[in-house]
Design an enzyme around this catalytic site. Structure first.
Site, PDB file in Angstrom:
ATOM      1  N   HIS A  36       0.848  -1.191   0.000  1.00 27.72           N
ATOM      2  CA  HIS A  36       0.000   0.000   0.000  1.00 27.72           C
ATOM      3  C   HIS A  36       0.891   1.251   0.000  1.00 27.72           C
ATOM      4  O   HIS A  36       0.725   2.158  -0.814  1.00 27.72           O
ATOM      5  CB  HIS A  36      -0.897  -0.040   1.246  1.00 27.72           C
ATOM      6  CG  HIS A  36      -1.658   1.223   1.505  1.00 27.72           C
ATOM      7  ND1 HIS A  36      -3.026   1.292   1.395  1.00 27.72           N
ATOM      8  CD2 HIS A  36      -1.238   2.452   1.891  1.00 27.72           C
ATOM      9  CE1 HIS A  36      -3.410   2.522   1.693  1.00 27.72           C
ATOM     10  NE2 HIS A  36      -2.342   3.248   2.010  1.00 27.72           N
ATOM     11  N   GLU A  37       1.863   1.236   0.908  1.00 31.57           N
ATOM     12  CA  GLU A  37       2.754   2.382   1.054  1.00 31.57           C
ATOM     13  C   GLU A  37       3.629   2.561  -0.189  1.00 31.57           C
ATOM     14  O   GLU A  37       3.886   3.675  -0.620  1.00 31.57           O
ATOM     15  CB  GLU A  37       3.605   2.159   2.302  1.00 31.57           C
ATOM     16  CG  GLU A  37       3.899   3.399   3.059  1.00 31.57           C
ATOM     17  CD  GLU A  37       2.657   4.222   3.323  1.00 31.57           C
ATOM     18  OE1 GLU A  37       2.713   5.413   3.036  1.00 31.57           O
ATOM     19  OE2 GLU A  37       1.622   3.681   3.785  1.00 31.57           O
TER      20      GLU A  37
ATOM     21  N   ASP B  59      -5.322   8.834   3.891  1.00 34.31           N
ATOM     22  CA  ASP B  59      -5.333   9.095   2.443  1.00 34.31           C
ATOM     23  C   ASP B  59      -6.564   9.866   1.974  1.00 34.31           C
ATOM     24  O   ASP B  59      -6.455  10.807   1.197  1.00 34.31           O
ATOM     25  CB  ASP B  59      -5.235   7.773   1.677  1.00 34.31           C
ATOM     26  CG  ASP B  59      -3.955   7.033   2.032  1.00 34.31           C
ATOM     27  OD1 ASP B  59      -2.974   7.712   2.387  1.00 34.31           O
ATOM     28  OD2 ASP B  59      -3.935   5.795   1.964  1.00 34.31           O
TER      29      ASP B  59
ATOM     30  N   HIS C 241       1.862   4.558  -2.847  1.00 29.32           N
ATOM     31  CA  HIS C 241       2.047   6.012  -2.702  1.00 29.32           C
ATOM     32  C   HIS C 241       3.413   6.422  -3.237  1.00 29.32           C
ATOM     33  O   HIS C 241       3.554   7.391  -3.967  1.00 29.32           O
ATOM     34  CB  HIS C 241       2.008   6.418  -1.224  1.00 29.32           C
ATOM     35  CG  HIS C 241       0.687   6.268  -0.565  1.00 29.32           C
ATOM     36  ND1 HIS C 241      -0.451   6.847  -1.051  1.00 29.32           N
ATOM     37  CD2 HIS C 241       0.316   5.625   0.580  1.00 29.32           C
ATOM     38  CE1 HIS C 241      -1.462   6.566  -0.248  1.00 29.32           C
ATOM     39  NE2 HIS C 241      -1.027   5.808   0.750  1.00 29.32           N
TER      40      HIS C 241
HETATM   41 ZN   LIG Z   1      -2.085   5.218   2.424  1.00 29.24          ZN
END
Ligand SMILES: [Zn+2]
Length: 376
Positions: A81-82, A181, A85
């Site tokens: 997930h990170e 987010d 980004h």
């Molecule tokens: Zn996030």
């Protein structure tokens, strides 16, 4: 002290584990080994019996093995997930210093992000998008697994549980609770309509309201976890609001708006005792030195202090002034002056226009400007 250590690199980005994350893996494994919830899904004329949680897995060794495998995979999903980004950020040329995994999720540390709402929104959405894709993928695989291995097979349970959690992760992260987010997307949306500071303030306030609601839900049955996350969101929202209101106010402020125009200059021939008494009298810590009508250097209180007491009577300004001068233009951004001073570790910059000295800007001028602008 950061209480985190590096476990490896992905695409050149150091991945770090915070000690709270290490504690959470056995806790997550334990939690998911203590319950089972079975759902039947009727999809495309096919009935799937799917279990969530590993309580019914026998023998105990297998139960623990699956629970731990699940907890570690979950940690991988958080890291991905990170990375989602970070990859978008890297596409925009931003350097990612590291990704640290905390008990509540991952945090990417990156160099200053240019304040571009469209870019920020895209970066913010990338993480939940990764979670959503993993979630949907794992759920589809769990259907396949149910078909071939059976609904109660631990592998089916693993995939189904991982899929559901990732979808929850996606939804949770998209809540407009800044600095999560969804909150960043919200801030970007506000920022395209008002000043960045104001947009951050609004998003942070909405984040705090969400934090309070989450905290209350946690207190009344939602569990300690929700309370922790609520705390994190509240504190992070406050922090982000504060740091933004320090840096951003200088945007749009020019050097000429804050510089001192009353120029006191000295000559290289001036004896030290004279400049010392001048500094005392006028409470200025530095002076431009003019050589034949042109800026030849800068003399500051620290240059003077380096001269031993007994030599001060025979020393002149020209002997001690700093000849390597960094200058700035009146039309330059005040934030640029701030950066230049921080990089060079200096406290003042002469302001030059067409080769002429027109003013001087000091750190205290900048601090005052930040204070004034933050209040507007
Ligand atoms: Zn996030």
């Amino acid at each position: 002290m950061s209480f985190a250590f590096q476990i490896g690199r992905i695409a050149g980005i150091p991945i770090r584990l915070h000690f709270t994350f290490l504690a959470i893996i056995p806790i997550v494994a334990y939690l998911f080994s203590t319950f089972t919830a079975t759902t039947s899904l009727d999809l495309f004329g096919q009935v799937y019996e799917l279990s969530y949680g590993f309580k019914d897995v026998e023998p105990a060794e297998a139960r623990w093995a699956y629970s731990f495998a699940f907890a570690i995979l979950l940690f991988l999903c958080v890291a991905l997930h990170e990375l989602g980004h970070s990859f978008v950020a890297m596409r925009y040329g931003i350097t990612i210093r590291s990704i640290t995994l905390y008990f509540f999720g991952g945090v990417a540390s990156m160099e200053d992000i240019p304040r571009d709402p469209g870019m920020e929104a895209r970066m913010a959405v990338a993480g939940p998008a990764v979670s959503g894709i993993i979630g949907a993928g794992a759920i589809l695989f769990s259907f396949q697994s149910a078909l071939f291995l059976g609904g109660i097979h631990p592998l089916t349970t693993l995939l189904w549980t991982l899929g559901v959690i990732n979808v929850i992760l996606m939804i949770f992260n998209l809540l407009p609770a800044f600095p999560m987010d969804g909150g960043r997307v919200l801030r970007a949306w506000f920022a395209s309509r008002m000043s960045y500071v104001e947009a951050t303030r609004r998003a942070a306030n909405i984040g705090k309201i969400f934090a309070i609601i989450m905290g209350l839900l946690g207190l009344f049955g939602g569990g300690i976890f929700l309370i922790f996350i609520a705390f994190f969101v509240y504190i992070a929202a406050t922090e982000e609001d504060r740091s933004t209101s320090i840096i951003v106010p200088l945007e749009g402020v020019k050097v000429k708006d804050i510089m001192s125009r009353e120029l006191k200059t000295v000559t290289p021939e001036m004896p030290l005792p004279d400049i010392i008494s001048l500094m005392f009298r006028e409470k200025h810590r530095g002076y431009p030195v003019m050589v034949d009508g042109r800026l030849g250097g800068i003399v500051t209180i620290s240059n003077v202090q380096k001269v031993p007491e007994e030599k001060r009577g025979t020393t002149v300004v020209g002997d001690i002034m700093v000849k390597e001068i960094y200058v700035i233009g009146p039309e330059d951004e005040a934030a640029g002056a701030m950066n230049k001073m921080m990089e060079r570790q200096i406290r003042r910059l002469p302001v030059m226009e067409d080769g002429r000295l027109v003013g001087i800007v000091s750190r205290s001028d900048l601090v005052r400007a930040i204070e004034i602008c933050s209040g507007r």
